[in-house]
Enzyme design. Structure first.
Site, PDB file in Angstrom:
ATOM      1  N   THR A   1     -61.724  27.571  73.404  1.00 57.52           N
ATOM      2  CA  THR A   1     -61.938  26.623  74.581  1.00 57.52           C
ATOM      3  C   THR A   1     -61.095  25.312  74.291  1.00 57.52           C
ATOM      4  O   THR A   1     -60.865  24.975  73.041  1.00 57.52           O
ATOM      5  CB  THR A   1     -63.492  26.197  74.544  1.00 57.52           C
ATOM      6  N   HIS A   2     -60.705  24.966  75.519  1.00 59.35           N
ATOM      7  CA  HIS A   2     -59.877  23.815  75.591  1.00 59.35           C
ATOM      8  C   HIS A   2     -58.568  23.992  74.786  1.00 59.35           C
ATOM      9  O   HIS A   2     -57.839  23.083  74.180  1.00 59.35           O
ATOM     10  CB  HIS A   2     -60.612  22.434  74.899  1.00 59.35           C
TER      11      HIS A   2
ATOM     12  N   ASN B   1     -36.611  35.621  74.498  1.00 63.12           N
ATOM     13  CA  ASN B   1     -37.492  34.666  75.318  1.00 63.12           C
ATOM     14  C   ASN B   1     -38.384  35.688  76.229  1.00 63.12           C
ATOM     15  O   ASN B   1     -37.958  36.693  76.643  1.00 63.12           O
ATOM     16  CB  ASN B   1     -36.420  34.102  76.529  1.00 63.12           C
TER      17      ASN B   1
ATOM     18  N   LYS C   1     -32.762  33.242  69.776  1.00 63.27           N
ATOM     19  CA  LYS C   1     -33.765  33.284  70.852  1.00 63.27           C
ATOM     20  C   LYS C   1     -34.149  34.629  71.469  1.00 63.27           C
ATOM     21  O   LYS C   1     -33.180  35.678  71.533  1.00 63.27           O
ATOM     22  CB  LYS C   1     -33.424  32.463  71.889  1.00 63.27           C
TER      23      LYS C   1
ATOM     24  N   LYS D   1     -44.858  38.404 109.396  1.00 61.68           N
ATOM     25  CA  LYS D   1     -44.300  39.613 108.673  1.00 61.68           C
ATOM     26  C   LYS D   1     -43.592  39.233 107.482  1.00 61.68           C
ATOM     27  O   LYS D   1     -43.939  39.985 106.414  1.00 61.68           O
ATOM     28  CB  LYS D   1     -43.232  40.436 109.677  1.00 61.68           C
TER      29      LYS D   1
ATOM     30  N   GLU E   1     -42.826  34.416  82.060  1.00 65.53           N
ATOM     31  CA  GLU E   1     -42.331  33.307  82.766  1.00 65.53           C
ATOM     32  C   GLU E   1     -42.140  33.558  84.317  1.00 65.53           C
ATOM     33  O   GLU E   1     -42.554  32.667  85.131  1.00 65.53           O
ATOM     34  CB  GLU E   1     -41.321  32.565  82.080  1.00 65.53           C
TER      35      GLU E   1
ATOM     36  N   SER F   1     -36.846  40.035 116.040  1.00 66.80           N
ATOM     37  CA  SER F   1     -37.443  40.388 114.797  1.00 66.80           C
ATOM     38  C   SER F   1     -37.019  41.741 114.174  1.00 66.80           C
ATOM     39  O   SER F   1     -37.388  41.915 112.774  1.00 66.80           O
ATOM     40  CB  SER F   1     -39.133  40.190 114.998  1.00 66.80           C
TER      41      SER F   1
ATOM     42  N   ASN G   1     -48.015  43.887 122.313  1.00 65.40           N
ATOM     43  CA  ASN G   1     -48.971  43.221 121.419  1.00 65.40           C
ATOM     44  C   ASN G   1     -50.056  43.801 120.876  1.00 65.40           C
ATOM     45  O   ASN G   1     -50.266  43.717 119.737  1.00 65.40           O
ATOM     46  CB  ASN G   1     -49.768  42.174 122.611  1.00 65.40           C
TER      47      ASN G   1
ATOM     48  N   GLN H   1     -45.503  36.430 115.020  1.00 60.97           N
ATOM     49  CA  GLN H   1     -44.391  37.219 114.689  1.00 60.97           C
ATOM     50  C   GLN H   1     -43.917  36.562 113.187  1.00 60.97           C
ATOM     51  O   GLN H   1     -43.455  37.422 112.380  1.00 60.97           O
ATOM     52  CB  GLN H   1     -42.836  37.061 115.548  1.00 60.97           C
TER      53      GLN H   1
ATOM     54  N   SER I   1     -30.802  34.332  74.831  1.00 57.63           N
ATOM     55  CA  SER I   1     -30.118  33.015  75.170  1.00 57.63           C
ATOM     56  C   SER I   1     -28.638  33.099  75.298  1.00 57.63           C
ATOM     57  O   SER I   1     -28.291  33.636  74.231  1.00 57.63           O
ATOM     58  CB  SER I   1     -30.706  31.669  74.245  1.00 57.63           C
TER      59      SER I   1
END
Ligand code: ARG
Length: 458
Positions: free
Chosen positions: A155-156, A285, A283, A325, A290, A23, A110, A322, A277
């Site tokens: 709302t909605h 973006n 563009k 991690k 995102e 590890s 341990n 293990q 873009s």
């Protein structure tokens, strides 16, 4: 291939098995915790008469040299060791000789790994809490600057009632407040020291576990040695709290993506925090938002992975653990990066307040207030609801907002309407009348903001 446990074996481990088992490539991140825990253990062993003063001094000095060597880059962790614990012990022994071999007295990997992981998680909780607080400060600044920046509340995803930008951002401030209190809870619940639990059943050496616990900043030692080495609840709780932070950032991202769209135009993301873009020259973006929304999936995955890894494990330590991690490190890194990027984007974002305000006036967000007007003039709310429904329909036919209708047009729908309606349904009145605790009215918001200042100071 340097291992701590060759004695009872007659053959070398298969090379691929060694690599599969190792590890070091990821737990090397725990070097600081491993060294600090080992120093505390050695000091306690000497206090208990298990190590001599000379042995303890040599160990502490050696471990400190390893730490500075790693920090200064003169010493390197290579994958010739199985894990970070082997690396530290082998390097120490190579450096100081016999005394190095005594460090592991009364200890197992341990309880050692349980300690390292707890100390790491604990430090990260504080860092993440701090980052989230920085984000809250940015939100609070924007709130204070936009107490009267009217916008539609939805709302909605349909325009509902007018609110302010301050009020909208206040909702995220609250989410982050809960996120921080979750981190705080986790910290308190997990802050018990597993060192001294040994492999699973404690040890016959006369260790002072309270002493190491307090040296390492824990509340006290854990009370069951089997649980101590097999508990990863705090990892799961952290991953769950991080998932919730990401869920909040993801919802915020979604809104900013919408608000930044040509259709909404509520905000403009700063050039430094947006991308273009390769083909469409026009563009700009919202890639940061995102990506934050997208990376939420990774953090959820890290949580699911850990829950699933733990679900079938008998007591006490199993090597499955293990696997705690990489996912935890990934989630921590992802959240820190996302909070940092996201808050900088928000900090530099431009708000098109006139567009927001126009949007709120165009969407009948004052229809409830118009109905309330009728109610105040003696009409039952249900009847008022229906009258305003007709009014809205007429407005849509005439392509007007309620306040653009003439009093004659209004009276055709109900003779209860008088010219004082215009004042009652203005954007200012609609928002300013809402003064219940937690509502968008300016004085209600000012009270809340004052509380937030106290909260950030505490
Ligand atoms: N690399 C191990 C882990 O991360 C350390 C503990 C190993 N203990 C053992 N008995 N093999 O869990």
């Amino acid at each position: 291939m340097a291992q701590l446990w060759g004695g009872r074996f007659t053959k070398e481990t298969d090379r691929d098995v060694y690599l599969f088992n190792a590890s070091i490539n990821f737990d090397k991140r725990l070097y600081l915790q491993d060294i600090e825990g080992s120093i505390a253990h050695a000091i306690m062993l000497e206090k208990q008469g298990i190590l001599t003063l000379e042995e303890k001094d040599a160990i502490v000095k050696g471990l400190s040299t390893i730490r500075s060597g790693l920090e200064e880059g003169t010493l390197e962790i290579t994958d010739q060791y199985e894990d970070i614990h082997s690396f530290v012990e082998a390097t120490l022994t190579a450096m100081i000789g016999e005394a190095g071999k005594k460090l592991h007295t009364g200890r197992s990997r341990n309880d050692q790994v349980a300690l390292d992981m707890k100390m790491y998680v604990r430090a990260e909780i504080i860092e993440i809490d701090h980052l989230v607080m920085e984000f809250q400060k940015i939100l609070l600044r924007i709130m204070e600057e936009n107490l009267d920046a009217y916008m539609p509340g939805f709302t909605h995803l349909q325009k509902a009632q007018p609110v302010t930008l301050a009020h909208h951002f206040g909702a995220y401030f609250e989410m982050l407040r809960r996120d921080r209190s979750r981190l705080d809870d986790i910290y308190k619940r997990m802050n018990y020291c597993p060192l001294g639990a040994g492999a699973l059943a404690g040890t016959t050496y006369h260790l002072d576990r309270g002493y190491t616990a307090s040296m390492l900043g824990f509340e006290s030692p854990t009370l069951n040695s089997m649980d101590s080495v097999s508990d990863r609840d705090y990892v799961i709780e952290l991953l769950s709290a991080l998932s919730t932070i990401m869920m909040h950032l993801s919802r915020f991202s979604e809104e900013i993506i919408l608000w930044n769209s040509n259709e909404y135009g509520f905000v403009e993301i700063d050039d430094a925090y947006s991308t273009g873009s390769s083909i469409m020259p026009q563009k700009k973006n919202p890639d940061i938002a995102e990506l934050v929304r997208g990376k939420t999936g990774r953090v959820y995955g890290d949580l699911m992975g850990m829950l699933t890894t733990m679900k079938g494990l008998p007591l006490a330590y199993n090597k499955d653990m293990q696997e705690d991690k990489e996912g935890t490190f990934d989630a921590i890194d992802t959240v820190k990066e996302c909070v940092t990027m996201f808050m900088q984007m928000v900090d530099t974002m431009k708000f098109n307040k006139d567009v927001m305000r126009r949007s709120a006036t165009r969407g009948f967000t004052n229809a409830t207030d118009a109905a309330d007007y009728l109610v105040k003039h003696g009409m039952a709310f249900r009847d008022a609801h229906s009258v305003i429904g007709q009014l809205v329909l007429t407005c849509i036919e005439k392509n007007k907002s309620i306040e653009e209708m003439t009093i004659e047009e209004l009276k055709e729908i109900s003779d209860v309407f008088e010219p004082d309606l215009y004042e009652e349904v203005s954007m200012e009145t609609c928002v300013e009348k809402r003064l219940t605790t937690g509502a968008p009215g300016i004085s209600a918001m000012r009270n809340v903001i004052a509380e937030y200042h106290n909260y950030l100071k505490a």
